[in-house]
Write an enzyme that holds these catalytic residues in place. Structure first.
Site, mmCIF file in Angstrom:
data_model
loop_
_atom_site.group_PDB
_atom_site.id
_atom_site.type_symbol
_atom_site.label_atom_id
_atom_site.label_comp_id
_atom_site.label_asym_id
_atom_site.label_seq_id
_atom_site.Cartn_x
_atom_site.Cartn_y
_atom_site.Cartn_z
ATOM 1 N N ARG A 57 -3.578 -6.959 0.209
ATOM 2 C CA ARG A 57 -4.220 -5.584 1.041
ATOM 3 C C ARG A 57 -4.223 -4.718 -0.401
ATOM 4 O O ARG A 57 -2.962 -4.098 -0.070
ATOM 5 C CB ARG A 57 -4.718 -4.896 1.984
ATOM 6 C CG ARG A 57 -5.428 -4.564 2.678
ATOM 7 C CD ARG A 57 -5.202 -2.914 3.796
ATOM 8 N NE ARG A 57 -4.732 -1.694 3.135
ATOM 9 C CZ ARG A 57 -3.051 -1.310 3.573
ATOM 10 N NH1 ARG A 57 -2.801 -1.466 4.897
ATOM 11 N NH2 ARG A 57 -2.827 0.224 3.092
ATOM 12 N N HIS A 77 -6.158 1.313 3.944
ATOM 13 C CA HIS A 77 -6.258 0.572 5.051
ATOM 14 C C HIS A 77 -7.855 1.061 4.969
ATOM 15 O O HIS A 77 -8.037 0.277 5.718
ATOM 16 C CB HIS A 77 -5.095 1.413 6.063
ATOM 17 C CG HIS A 77 -5.856 1.723 7.391
ATOM 18 N ND1 HIS A 77 -6.215 0.113 8.058
ATOM 19 C CD2 HIS A 77 -5.949 2.761 8.254
ATOM 20 C CE1 HIS A 77 -6.152 0.136 9.275
ATOM 21 N NE2 HIS A 77 -6.409 1.888 9.309
ATOM 22 N N TYR A 91 2.782 5.861 1.565
ATOM 23 C CA TYR A 91 4.235 4.729 1.497
ATOM 24 C C TYR A 91 4.341 3.025 0.648
ATOM 25 O O TYR A 91 5.103 3.023 0.846
ATOM 26 C CB TYR A 91 3.309 4.078 2.980
ATOM 27 C CG TYR A 91 2.112 4.032 2.976
ATOM 28 C CD1 TYR A 91 0.917 4.287 3.618
ATOM 29 C CD2 TYR A 91 2.151 2.409 2.445
ATOM 30 C CE1 TYR A 91 -0.724 4.136 3.358
ATOM 31 C CE2 TYR A 91 0.463 2.186 2.599
ATOM 32 C CZ TYR A 91 -0.417 2.795 3.303
ATOM 33 O OH TYR A 91 -1.629 2.784 3.518
#
Lengths: 370, 333
Positions: free
Chosen positions: A270, A274, A283
């Site tokens: 990814r 998100h 993060y």
């Protein structure tokens, strides 16, 4: 993928296990990031390659346009999938419209590939009811927001097809994070026990929002989860659309023959946040994602097709024009959908509204009228 | 009641349920029955006894032991046009499946604007009174009645159980069908043979009376009836209403009775706080306050887990004495 169990007639164990044991880290790959073909015999024909390439370009275009539309207030919160096109397109392309597709919110590219019309897809992500009433001629469900709950649904739909004697299959998607949920494991076990014609796609994209796969589980090869349920598990390069397509086709055919379910782990990444509203810098660092841009699935196949002479620059430009025109026409169609009325909140709960719902609808309409 | 009925046969509630399931399997090839131990064993209460032998292992089959999988798979079967009839072995075992129930079962018609709907039935034995082990006597119907898009049916007689179950299976939307364990074999009555349905959403007037309305369902109907009989001996007319279905709720029958009696008692064996009895109480207060002569009284279980302690278990469940006390209370106004 064919495994046979030899009958052992003696009590003493043989010196060596006659069953071929696949390497736990074996990953099916047909086209390397460097453009090498590893297994020419399994490679789809050039026409199929071009078809898959175009589907990936089309999926990518939607993803890119969705970002722009979001920034200008013309799209709702959207979970991007750019970089995962091979994982979604190669798998969904193995289905017909008689087969079922159970996508998660990450899988717009899979739904588009299966055949969900672009106007309705835009409407879904705009949270318009027009995007939720799935077309009558397709067997695709609205994107699943809860994690893993779609997996048992796919088992049920597949079982229903088997009970009716069709050769149709059900395909469901999930992520690496989703494979921690109980429903994932229950579904694999049910599908195995009931021999349901399912193809389970596990897209391992490295992240469950902010939690990396290494923190999600100590397992390092998620396809091996299939072994716990007595069903085949296959690990495939999720950025190699030729590999995802070929592997999925085999699993679909296997299910159609009545030989049961398969779990396919597509190893991808990814690259995107998100959702369009997420900030991954909280993060992960650039180091975390390093190397994945070079594995871009669209660029990989594009370079291969051009090098092989299966695609010209002019044809590539024509594809760009076509998919842009298709999207803009679809956007205009989606823009023309009328706004829903509040009555749609209380409609479609039951075939026959309960007395309570009738009273509540009347209350709502009276409020709207005043 | 709509029916093509020829004769009557005396049977228990579990036999009536078995009869309904057999008829449903016989009449509609889309009906499939599945769950834990429903196959060769015929279910822990024998509700599916003999069905696998008669209809085969594709129509009646055992699943792995996982309730979320059972309900989730049923949803998929329903999406694909079958009529899944799932058995959850006990209502207290439903909880692993609540994600499927709350997130999907009641939402599918709504989220697809009726493109898909789920003609699914989930049967489960519920309630106490027979000294079952821990977790086996829960009454979680309020959780389901609170869930949009699912219907909730709880019969109290063999005749009703058969007609309501057939109606539930023929309903185009999801129905929870809770069967009082206490009533499975304790009550027998004449049940029509052949196919008939009792429409969902119609309460049953068990006894008529002018002084007090007692509203109940399932395992509490016989309790209310006993209290009503005792009150009648003292000259108090008690009207017992068996709701039969919580969703859809027959508000009309409730309000007509309240307008006559002005006194309302609601009896369930579920915990007090947030129970369906409270929904009924609120509805009566909202719709019929001008007719009330006394406070609405709830007779229920306690806000404690149903006790697994056999010697004191009976004190949890409402009994005729508690209902009689409530009757005296409302009559004092």
């Amino acid at each position: 993928m064919t495994r046979t169990r030899s009958s052992r007639k003696t009590a003493a164990p043989p010196a060596a296990d006659p069953m071929p044991t696949p390497s736990p880290d074996e990953m099916v790959q047909l086209l390397t990031p460097g453009g090498e073909v590893t297994d020419p015999a399994r490679l789809p024909d050039p026409e199929t390659q071009r078809w898959l390439y175009r589907l990936m370009r089309r999926a990518r275009h939607f993803d890119e346009r969705a970002w722009v539309l979001y920034r200008t207030g013309r799209m709702g919160v959207f979970p991007p999938y750019g970089g995962m096109e091979a994982s979604q397109v190669g798998t969904a392309a193995a289905l017909t419209h008689q087969d079922w597709l159970f996508p998660t919110y990450r899988d717009t590219g899979a739904a588009l590939t299966y055949g969900l019309p672009i106007p309705q897809t835009i409407a879904y992500w705009r949270t318009s009811p027009h995007g939720w009433a799935m077309p009558q001629n397709l067997k695709v469900l609205p994107f699943y927001i809860p994690i893993a709950t779609q997996y048992p649904h796919a088992v049920g739909a597949a079982l229903a097809e088997a009970r009716r004697g069709t050769r149709n299959v059900a395909m469901a998607y999930i992520g690496d994070g989703g494979s921690s949920e109980g429903d994932f494991h229950e579904a694999l076990n049910f599908a195995g026990a009931l021999n349901a014609p399912c193809v389970f796609i596990l897209q391992n994209n490295g992240w469950a929002i902010s939690v990396p796969t290494r923190a999600q589980t100590k397992a390092t090869n998620l396809s091996r989860r299939a072994e716990g349920y007595g069903i085949p598990g296959v690990r495939v390069d999720g950025n190699d659309v030729l590999a995802t397509y070929v592997v999925t086709r085999e699993a679909v055919e296997r299910a159609r023959r009545g030989e049961g379910p398969t779990l396919i782990e597509t190893v991808t990444y990814r690259i995107k946040p998100h959702t369009v509203a997420d900030d991954p810098s909280r993060y992960r660092t650039a180091e975390d994602t390093a190397g994945w841009d070079e594995k871009d699935p669209v660029v990989r196949l594009q370079a291969f097709l051009l090098a092989q002479g299966h695609l010209t620059e002019a044809e590539d430009a024509e594809i760009t024009r076509e998919i842009e025109a298709e999207f803009e026409a679809a956007l205009a169609e989606a823009d023309a959908y009328p706004e829903p009325t509040p009555a749609e909140i209380v409609d479609h709960v039951f075939a026959e509204p309960t007395p309570a719902l009738r009273r509540q609808r009347a209350e709502l309409m009276a409020e709207e009228a005043s | 009641m709509t029916a093509t009925v020829t004769a009557l046969r005396t049977m228990t509630m579990v036999a009536a349920i078995n009869d309904a399931l057999a008829l449903a399997l016989e009449r509609d090839p889309d009906v499939h029955i599945f769950g834990e131990d429903v196959g060769i064993m015929g279910g822990v209460f024998r509700a599916t006894d003999g069905l696998q032998a008669r209809f085969g292992t594709e129509r009646v089959f055992d699943t792995p032991l996982a309730e979320a999988g059972i309900v989730g798979m049923g949803i998929g079967m329903g999406l694909a046009g079958l009529k899944p009839v799932a058995e959850i072995q006990f209502a207290g075992f439903l909880y692993p499946a609540l994600d499927q129930v709350l997130s999907h079962l009641g939402r599918y018609r709504h989220r697809t604007r009726s493109r898909y709907h789920l003609p699914m039935v989930v049967r489960a034995p519920y309630g106490g009174g027979v000294h079952t082990p821990e977790q086996h006597a829960d009454s979680p119907e309020a959780i389901l009645a609170h869930t949009p898009g699912v219907k909730v049916v709880i019969p109290s007689t063999p005749r009703d159980a058969k007609g309501l179950l057939l109606a539930a299976i023929e309903d185009p939307d999801p129905v929870f069908f809770f069967e009082a364990i206490k009533l499975y074999r304790s009550v027998k009555e004449e049940v029509p043979e052949g196919h008939y349905t009792i429409p969902l959403g119609q309460a049953r007037l068990v006894t008529e009376g002018d002084d007090v309305t007692v509203i109940c369902y399932g395992g509490m109907v016989e309790v209310a009836q006993k209290a009503a009989d005792a009150a009648r001996a003292h000259g108090i007319g008690v009207e017992v209403i068996d709701l039969r279905t919580l969703v859809p709720l027959d508000t009309g029958t409730i309000l007509a009775s309240v307008q006559k009696t002005g006194r309302v008692i609601v009896v369930t064996e579920a915990p007090r706080t947030g129970g369906f009895h409270s929904e009924i109480s609120a509805t009566v207060a909202e719709e019929a306050i001008d007719f009330l002569r006394a406070p609405i009284v709830r007779v229920t279980g306690f806000d404690a887990p149903y006790p697994p302690f056999t010697s004191i278990e009976d004190s949890y469940r409402p009994n005729p004495v508690r209902v009689a006390k409530a009757i005296r209370k409302v009559m004092a106004y």
